[in-house]
Scaffold this motif. Structure first.
Motif, PDB file in Angstrom:
ATOM      1  N   LEU A 198      49.825  23.513  34.850  1.00 17.84           N
ATOM      2  CA  LEU A 198      48.433  23.587  34.414  1.00 17.84           C
ATOM      3  C   LEU A 198      48.346  23.748  32.903  1.00 17.84           C
ATOM      4  O   LEU A 198      47.493  23.150  32.242  1.00 17.84           O
ATOM      5  CB  LEU A 198      47.735  24.757  35.118  1.00 17.84           C
ATOM      6  N   ASP A 199      49.241  24.551  32.335  1.00 16.72           N
ATOM      7  CA  ASP A 199      49.304  24.737  30.885  1.00 16.72           C
ATOM      8  C   ASP A 199      50.730  25.157  30.565  1.00 16.72           C
ATOM      9  O   ASP A 199      51.123  26.299  30.827  1.00 16.72           O
ATOM     10  CB  ASP A 199      48.306  25.811  30.448  1.00 16.72           C
ATOM     11  N   GLY A 200      51.535  24.242  30.037  1.00 15.12           N
ATOM     12  CA  GLY A 200      52.946  24.518  29.869  1.00 15.12           C
ATOM     13  C   GLY A 200      53.633  24.510  31.223  1.00 15.12           C
ATOM     14  O   GLY A 200      53.316  23.697  32.086  1.00 15.12           O
ATOM     15  N   VAL A 201      54.559  25.436  31.420  1.00 18.59           N
ATOM     16  CA  VAL A 201      55.261  25.575  32.699  1.00 18.59           C
ATOM     17  C   VAL A 201      55.090  27.013  33.175  1.00 18.59           C
ATOM     18  O   VAL A 201      55.418  27.955  32.448  1.00 18.59           O
ATOM     19  CB  VAL A 201      56.758  25.253  32.574  1.00 18.59           C
ATOM     20  N   THR A 202      54.567  27.189  34.377  1.00 18.21           N
ATOM     21  CA  THR A 202      54.439  28.502  35.010  1.00 18.21           C
ATOM     22  C   THR A 202      55.338  28.539  36.231  1.00 18.21           C
ATOM     23  O   THR A 202      55.363  27.585  37.023  1.00 18.21           O
ATOM     24  CB  THR A 202      52.989  28.777  35.436  1.00 18.21           C
ATOM     25  N   GLY A 203      56.078  29.621  36.369  1.00 17.86           N
ATOM     26  CA  GLY A 203      56.919  29.824  37.536  1.00 17.86           C
ATOM     27  C   GLY A 203      56.544  31.120  38.236  1.00 17.86           C
ATOM     28  O   GLY A 203      56.453  32.167  37.589  1.00 17.86           O
ATOM     29  N   GLU A 217      39.377  42.295  44.928  1.00 15.78           N
ATOM     30  CA  GLU A 217      38.912  43.525  45.577  1.00 15.78           C
ATOM     31  C   GLU A 217      37.410  43.737  45.395  1.00 15.78           C
ATOM     32  O   GLU A 217      36.752  44.359  46.238  1.00 15.78           O
ATOM     33  CB  GLU A 217      39.688  44.718  45.022  1.00 15.78           C
ATOM     34  N   ALA A 218      36.866  43.208  44.292  1.00 18.82           N
ATOM     35  CA  ALA A 218      35.427  43.315  44.041  1.00 18.82           C
ATOM     36  C   ALA A 218      34.641  42.197  44.714  1.00 18.82           C
ATOM     37  O   ALA A 218      33.419  42.108  44.547  1.00 18.82           O
ATOM     38  CB  ALA A 218      35.161  43.302  42.536  1.00 18.82           C
ATOM     39  N   GLY A 219      35.327  41.341  45.474  1.00 18.27           N
ATOM     40  CA  GLY A 219      34.647  40.277  46.203  1.00 18.27           C
ATOM     41  C   GLY A 219      34.488  38.992  45.431  1.00 18.27           C
ATOM     42  O   GLY A 219      33.797  38.072  45.893  1.00 18.27           O
ATOM     43  N   GLY A 220      35.135  38.883  44.257  1.00 17.69           N
ATOM     44  CA  GLY A 220      35.029  37.665  43.469  1.00 17.69           C
ATOM     45  C   GLY A 220      36.082  36.636  43.838  1.00 17.69           C
ATOM     46  O   GLY A 220      37.037  36.919  44.561  1.00 17.69           O
ATOM     47  N   ILE A 221      35.896  35.426  43.341  1.00 18.15           N
ATOM     48  CA  ILE A 221      36.830  34.323  43.581  1.00 18.15           C
ATOM     49  C   ILE A 221      37.512  34.000  42.252  1.00 18.15           C
ATOM     50  O   ILE A 221      36.898  33.409  41.358  1.00 18.15           O
ATOM     51  CB  ILE A 221      36.095  33.077  44.100  1.00 18.15           C
ATOM     52  N   PRO A 222      38.781  34.409  42.073  1.00 17.58           N
ATOM     53  CA  PRO A 222      39.460  34.120  40.804  1.00 17.58           C
ATOM     54  C   PRO A 222      39.835  32.646  40.686  1.00 17.58           C
ATOM     55  O   PRO A 222      40.330  32.043  41.647  1.00 17.58           O
ATOM     56  CB  PRO A 222      40.698  35.016  40.857  1.00 17.58           C
ATOM     57  N   LEU A 223      39.596  32.076  39.520  1.00 14.51           N
ATOM     58  CA  LEU A 223      39.933  30.677  39.246  1.00 14.51           C
ATOM     59  C   LEU A 223      40.794  30.604  37.992  1.00 14.51           C
ATOM     60  O   LEU A 223      40.406  31.118  36.938  1.00 14.51           O
ATOM     61  CB  LEU A 223      38.662  29.844  39.030  1.00 14.51           C
ATOM     62  N   ARG A 224      41.958  29.942  38.082  1.00 19.52           N
ATOM     63  CA  ARG A 224      42.868  29.818  36.959  1.00 19.52           C
ATOM     64  C   ARG A 224      42.402  28.736  35.991  1.00 19.52           C
ATOM     65  O   ARG A 224      41.923  27.692  36.403  1.00 19.52           O
ATOM     66  CB  ARG A 224      44.285  29.474  37.426  1.00 19.52           C
ATOM     67  N   SER A 225      42.622  29.007  34.719  1.00 14.19           N
ATOM     68  CA  SER A 225      42.256  28.060  33.668  1.00 14.19           C
ATOM     69  C   SER A 225      43.401  27.950  32.676  1.00 14.19           C
ATOM     70  O   SER A 225      44.162  28.908  32.493  1.00 14.19           O
ATOM     71  CB  SER A 225      40.999  28.566  32.946  1.00 14.19           C
ATOM     72  N   PRO A 226      43.545  26.809  31.994  1.00 15.88           N
ATOM     73  CA  PRO A 226      44.436  26.779  30.828  1.00 15.88           C
ATOM     74  C   PRO A 226      43.973  27.795  29.793  1.00 15.88           C
ATOM     75  O   PRO A 226      42.827  28.257  29.812  1.00 15.88           O
ATOM     76  CB  PRO A 226      44.294  25.344  30.305  1.00 15.88           C
ATOM     77  N   ALA A 253      32.458  33.251  41.309  1.00 18.15           N
ATOM     78  CA  ALA A 253      33.766  32.955  40.726  1.00 18.15           C
ATOM     79  C   ALA A 253      33.955  33.738  39.431  1.00 18.15           C
ATOM     80  O   ALA A 253      32.992  34.046  38.715  1.00 18.15           O
ATOM     81  CB  ALA A 253      33.895  31.461  40.448  1.00 18.15           C
ATOM     82  N   VAL A 254      35.205  34.057  39.124  1.00 16.13           N
ATOM     83  CA  VAL A 254      35.605  34.654  37.852  1.00 16.13           C
ATOM     84  C   VAL A 254      36.754  33.813  37.312  1.00 16.13           C
ATOM     85  O   VAL A 254      37.791  33.677  37.964  1.00 16.13           O
ATOM     86  CB  VAL A 254      36.034  36.122  38.013  1.00 16.13           C
ATOM     87  N   VAL A 255      36.569  33.223  36.148  1.00 19.22           N
ATOM     88  CA  VAL A 255      37.587  32.373  35.542  1.00 19.22           C
ATOM     89  C   VAL A 255      38.514  33.229  34.684  1.00 19.22           C
ATOM     90  O   VAL A 255      38.059  34.106  33.944  1.00 19.22           O
ATOM     91  CB  VAL A 255      36.934  31.269  34.689  1.00 19.22           C
ATOM     92  N   HIS A 256      39.804  32.969  34.789  1.00 21.79           N
ATOM     93  CA  HIS A 256      40.774  33.679  33.952  1.00 21.79           C
ATOM     94  C   HIS A 256      41.834  32.701  33.494  1.00 21.79           C
ATOM     95  O   HIS A 256      42.175  31.751  34.207  1.00 21.79           O
ATOM     96  CB  HIS A 256      41.436  34.820  34.740  1.00 21.79           C
ATOM     97  N   ASP A 257      42.342  32.901  32.271  1.00 24.32           N
ATOM     98  CA  ASP A 257      43.435  32.030  31.877  1.00 24.32           C
ATOM     99  C   ASP A 257      44.686  32.401  32.654  1.00 24.32           C
ATOM    100  O   ASP A 257      44.794  33.482  33.241  1.00 24.32           O
ATOM    101  CB  ASP A 257      43.642  31.997  30.363  1.00 24.32           C
ATOM    102  N   LEU A 258      45.633  31.481  32.716  1.00 24.23           N
ATOM    103  CA  LEU A 258      46.742  31.614  33.653  1.00 24.23           C
ATOM    104  C   LEU A 258      47.747  32.678  33.266  1.00 24.23           C
ATOM    105  O   LEU A 258      48.703  32.924  34.029  1.00 24.23           O
ATOM    106  CB  LEU A 258      47.436  30.271  33.850  1.00 24.23           C
TER     107      LEU A 258
END
Length: 444
Positions: free
Chosen positions: A395-400, A288-297, A271-276
């Protein structure tokens, strides 16, 4: 003696302690913070470090004395970069503190705290208790004060970084480093010490009143010297701006893509964690590198917590912070910089070629909008875009998010009547149109 509750509320935020010197934070306040931290942790040993700016050493000494007067020993690490706190706490498995200052003249000073193992101290994990102690009576002295062990951290810290990034087989490189008159002047020559690396120093002389921002001429210096890349650190070596061999800025999204691919090569499928609000280009590169992206606040604590929970190999923030599983899930600008040097040196390709196509979506950048009622403004945005076909989440504020790949995020700033806006789209016209719609709803 007590601090006023108002002062305690002002300087103890949700992620750390921060105040202007001497109006809000002085040696007396640093002493009481050290005592409160010793009582909070109950640890027999606490590590203390500081950056090189003005009042930092004196505040660190006062903090350490507060710890000693509560009976705990202090490992005095002396001067170190921002990420040395994670190294100290993680390596020694003790709580730690780093005294540092913000960017620019007159900026507030801060005290970053962590539990043993480099786990951050935030609201809910100890800051609320420190706030209460600062607003209460002065703590009583112990009959058995602690002792100090002086253990300068820089060389051991650099050895740890170099154990994580091997520069052994790289081709000859010339690297311009702008230290912004700060701690990178001490760490960069150690971290980049290698027969194949020629370091070109910029603003290495320590300045008590630094300009506070990386040198805007970095790109020109890279071009003029024929360097392979340029690295511009801030005074605390907390962040690093990157330019390629042409002198062009390398975006955080491109850095995320390159460094994540290197970390995923060691841990395939991790997994690779990234903020939203990280660019979609970086997320696509992780996939593309085979990782699993995970969204974070947004925020250090949120990213690090999710990394630890999911065993993620790497983490990234839109602001240019890069987090590493092998560095106690903490962020390290120098470790990210070493990865870039290694990538350019190992592949034999220029950084401009390596990053081509890795920053392909126009972004608004962070836009701050002052509003009377941030929560009401967020509700307006959610209500308006619910009828436009956007897929919304909170998840953090409002994302559309929209079917064409464009997206926006609006978040309330901590402690201020301010909304932060980020927008990204496939092309400039779409991005600008969406940005203007979001801003119009916020200010209506």
């Amino acid at each position: 003696m007590t601090e006023s509750r108002g002062t305690a509320e002002r300087i103890v935020g949700t992620h750390g302690i921060r105040g202007r010197v001497p109006e809000e934070l002085d040696p007396g306040g640093a002493y009481r913070t050290g005592a409160a931290f010793a009582l909070l942790t109950g640890a027999p040993v606490i590590a203390v470090a500081h950056d090189l700016r003005g009042c930092s050493p004196a505040l660190a000494d006062a903090f350490a004395q507060g710890v000693l007067d509560q009976g705990a020993d202090v490992v005095d690490a002396g001067a170190g970069p921002a990420d040395c706190l994670a190294y100290l706490s993680g390596r020694l498995d003790v709580p730690g503190a780093l005294v540092t200052a913000g960017r620019g003249p007159g900026a507030p000073y801060g005290i970053r705290l962590c539990h043993a193992g480099a786990a951050p101290v935030t609201e809910g994990t100890g800051l609320e208790a420190i706030r209460e102690r600062l607003a209460g009576p002065r703590p009583a002295l112990t009959d058995h004060p602690g002792s100090v062990v002086r253990a300068p951290v820089l060389d051991d810290y650099v050895r740890q970084l170099r154990s994580l990034v091997d520069l052994g087989g790289i081709r000859p490189l010339k690297v311009v480093v702008d230290a912004a008159h700060g701690i990178a002047a001490l760490t960069a020559p150690r971290a980049l010490h290698h027969p194949a690396v020629e370091l070109v120093p910029v603003r290495f002389a320590f300045d008590e009143d630094p300009a506070g921002q990386p040198d805007g001429d970095l790109g020109e210096r890279v071009r003029r010297s024929g360097a392979d890349l340029g690295l511009a650190f801030d005074e605390g070596a907390d962040r690093c701006r990157v330019v390629d061999e042409r002198g062009a800025a390398v975006s955080p999204a491109a850095v995320v893509a390159l460094v994540a691919a290197r970390e995923l090569a060691r841990r395939p499928g991790a997994a690779v964690v990234h903020d939203l609000i990280v660019s979609r280009a970086a997320i696509e590169a992780v996939e593309e590198a085979g990782g699993i992206p995970l969204r974070s606040p947004v925020g250090r604590a949120a990213i690090r917590s999710l990394m630890a929970e999911q065993g993620a190999a790497f983490g990234a923030a839109h602001s240019g912070r890069y987090y590493f599983r092998d560095f106690w899930c903490a962020d390290s600008a120098m470790l990210a910089a070493l990865h870039l040097v290694a990538e350019v040196g190992e592949t034999g390709r220029g950084l401009s070629r390596l990053t081509a196509g890795l920053d392909r979506y126009p972004r608004s950048g962070g836009i701050g909008i002052r509003v009377a009622d941030p929560m009401a403004a967020l509700r307006r945005v959610a209500a308006y875009f619910a009828d436009t076909g956007a897929e919304l989440d909170r998840l953090d504020g409002v994302t559309g998010e929209f079917g064409d790949g464009s997206w926006f995020n609006v978040r309330a700033a901590h402690g201020a009547p301010l909304i932060r806006v980020h927008v990204e789209a496939e092309d400039p016209a779409t991005m600008e149109a969406l940005r203007d719609r979001v801003l119009a709803v916020l200010t209506s």
